[in-house]
Write a protein that holds these residues in place. Sequence first.
Motif, PDB file in Angstrom:
ATOM      1  N   GLY A  56      32.815  24.002 112.241  1.00 18.46           N
ATOM      2  CA  GLY A  56      34.184  24.488 112.472  1.00 18.46           C
ATOM      3  C   GLY A  56      35.242  23.670 111.754  1.00 18.46           C
ATOM      4  O   GLY A  56      35.004  22.540 111.311  1.00 18.46           O
ATOM      5  N   LYS A  57      36.431  24.269 111.661  1.00 25.49           N
ATOM      6  CA  LYS A  57      37.502  23.686 110.836  1.00 25.49           C
ATOM      7  C   LYS A  57      37.962  22.292 111.262  1.00 25.49           C
ATOM      8  O   LYS A  57      38.137  21.427 110.407  1.00 25.49           O
ATOM      9  N   GLU A 200      42.288  34.262 107.666  1.00 18.73           N
ATOM     10  CA  GLU A 200      41.980  33.088 106.836  1.00 18.73           C
ATOM     11  C   GLU A 200      41.217  32.016 107.625  1.00 18.73           C
ATOM     12  O   GLU A 200      40.534  31.185 107.027  1.00 18.73           O
ATOM     13  N   ASP A 201      41.324  32.050 108.958  1.00 22.96           N
ATOM     14  CA  ASP A 201      40.550  31.096 109.777  1.00 22.96           C
ATOM     15  C   ASP A 201      39.047  31.339 109.636  1.00 22.96           C
ATOM     16  O   ASP A 201      38.242  30.489 110.024  1.00 22.96           O
ATOM     17  N   PHE A 244      38.505  26.065 101.757  1.00 25.76           N
ATOM     18  CA  PHE A 244      39.652  26.966 101.604  1.00 25.76           C
ATOM     19  C   PHE A 244      40.982  26.220 101.711  1.00 25.76           C
ATOM     20  O   PHE A 244      41.946  26.548 101.007  1.00 25.76           O
ATOM     21  N   ASP A 245      41.050  25.199 102.579  1.00 19.44           N
ATOM     22  CA  ASP A 245      42.300  24.444 102.752  1.00 19.44           C
ATOM     23  C   ASP A 245      42.789  23.821 101.442  1.00 19.44           C
ATOM     24  O   ASP A 245      43.984  23.572 101.274  1.00 19.44           O
ATOM     25  N   GLU A 246      41.849  23.558 100.527  1.00 14.40           N
ATOM     26  CA  GLU A 246      42.221  22.930  99.261  1.00 14.40           C
ATOM     27  C   GLU A 246      43.051  23.862  98.372  1.00 14.40           C
ATOM     28  O   GLU A 246      43.617  23.443  97.367  1.00 14.40           O
ATOM     29  N   PHE A 303      42.687  37.886 100.296  1.00 17.92           N
ATOM     30  CA  PHE A 303      41.443  37.558 101.002  1.00 17.92           C
ATOM     31  C   PHE A 303      41.542  38.005 102.464  1.00 17.92           C
ATOM     32  O   PHE A 303      40.607  38.558 103.036  1.00 17.92           O
ATOM     33  N   ALA A 304      42.707  37.730 103.079  1.00 17.87           N
ATOM     34  CA  ALA A 304      42.890  38.087 104.494  1.00 17.87           C
ATOM     35  C   ALA A 304      42.795  39.604 104.684  1.00 17.87           C
ATOM     36  O   ALA A 304      42.204  40.086 105.667  1.00 17.87           O
ATOM     37  N   GLN A 305      43.367  40.356 103.764  1.00 21.29           N
ATOM     38  CA  GLN A 305      43.315  41.818 103.883  1.00 21.29           C
ATOM     39  C   GLN A 305      41.887  42.334 103.703  1.00 21.29           C
ATOM     40  O   GLN A 305      41.487  43.302 104.357  1.00 21.29           O
TER      41      GLN A 305
END
Length: 391
Positions: A56-57, A200-201, A244-246, A303-305
């Motif tokens: 997990g994140k 995005e999560d 992804f955070d990068e 990406f979210a869509q």
Amino acid sequence: MYGIFSYGNSNARVGWKHGDHILDLEVVSLLGYFDDLSIDSSVFSQSVLNDFIALGKPAHQAIHQQIKELVDSGSTAFSGIHDQVFIHESRTQMHLPVRIGDYTDFYAGIHHAENVGRMFRPNGDPLLANYRHLPVAYHGRASSIVVSGTPIRRPNGQFPGADKQPVFGPTNALDFELELALIIGKNNPLGEPIPVDEAEDYIFGIALFNDWSARDIQRWEYQPLGPFLGKNFASSMSAWVLPFDELAPFRIAGMEQEPSPMPYLKNNKPGSFDIELAVWLQTFDGEDICISRTNARYLYWSFAQMIAHHTVGGCNLRIGDVLATGTISGPISGSYGSLLELSWNGERPLHLSHTESRTFLADGDTVTLKGWGFSAGIRVDLGDVTGKVHS
Ligand code: CA
């Protein structure tokens, strides 16, 4: 970036790419550097990233912080054992980084979709009526996704011959497709859609992706159910996955969406990323030549869509699933993400040297995709994905 590597007789394990070295996270963990994080350290000894992703994140952020500190203090932190912790890439073998349960391929590059429309439906709007209303996609084949460097065999299949009657043989129209792949980082239960503003999560990271295609086989088979053998013989994925955070420093507003998407696809957060992309082609005895430069900003759908649409009917995504964007092309010819477009379906051969040109790929050709971002002094490298074609 995270990847799976081995060297000598070692087991495959998790590594972090640092220049031309790999930080061995199994060893770092054994040395106790993650002891304060309360994580199951066996995830670093696995041959795929799936269990690591499942932490997990919050855990990933804590691990990443620790890695940054270790990398920054490099030689002092590991005085005397530096070479056991940082392994030079030349000594390692890379493996496919995730166990991929399902693979979905979108069609979110609008210039690519328009070019294909202009080629094959010259009369009328190059985009089909649905294009600006939903992120078009098909379910692909996960078993034939291979890690960068794996040789690509030219596939056999059916395609129209000279008199339009089908013939069987090796494809005459082997192509690459420049894409980005999302690696899913969190499961959603069957029947529970992922809202677009939470989507995005569910992304662990992104990787460069070459969705090899046989255009003649594809053209003959694709109606009415979509691509099949023209796509399922191989797709190549980078050995390295960028968290992804990068991507945060490279977030941009993206393309205007007109008409406005339906509420379940409407996201007020900017969802595009300014990531430079390039395609290099090296013929059997030729130089490595850059044949295309483009940018991830040319994705019409975010990406979210893609995730929100994929799950709106209740489809469950699982950790390690791959969602690819579809071919990313820019608006002008030097920025197209496939040979289909660069050679305009074979009408305009691409000249590589005085003696060589290409409409589609020849045996012995090596295709390499590269990606990077540079913004306000921050650089991020997506590495590359490469594959050599053989008969
Ligand atoms: Ca594709």
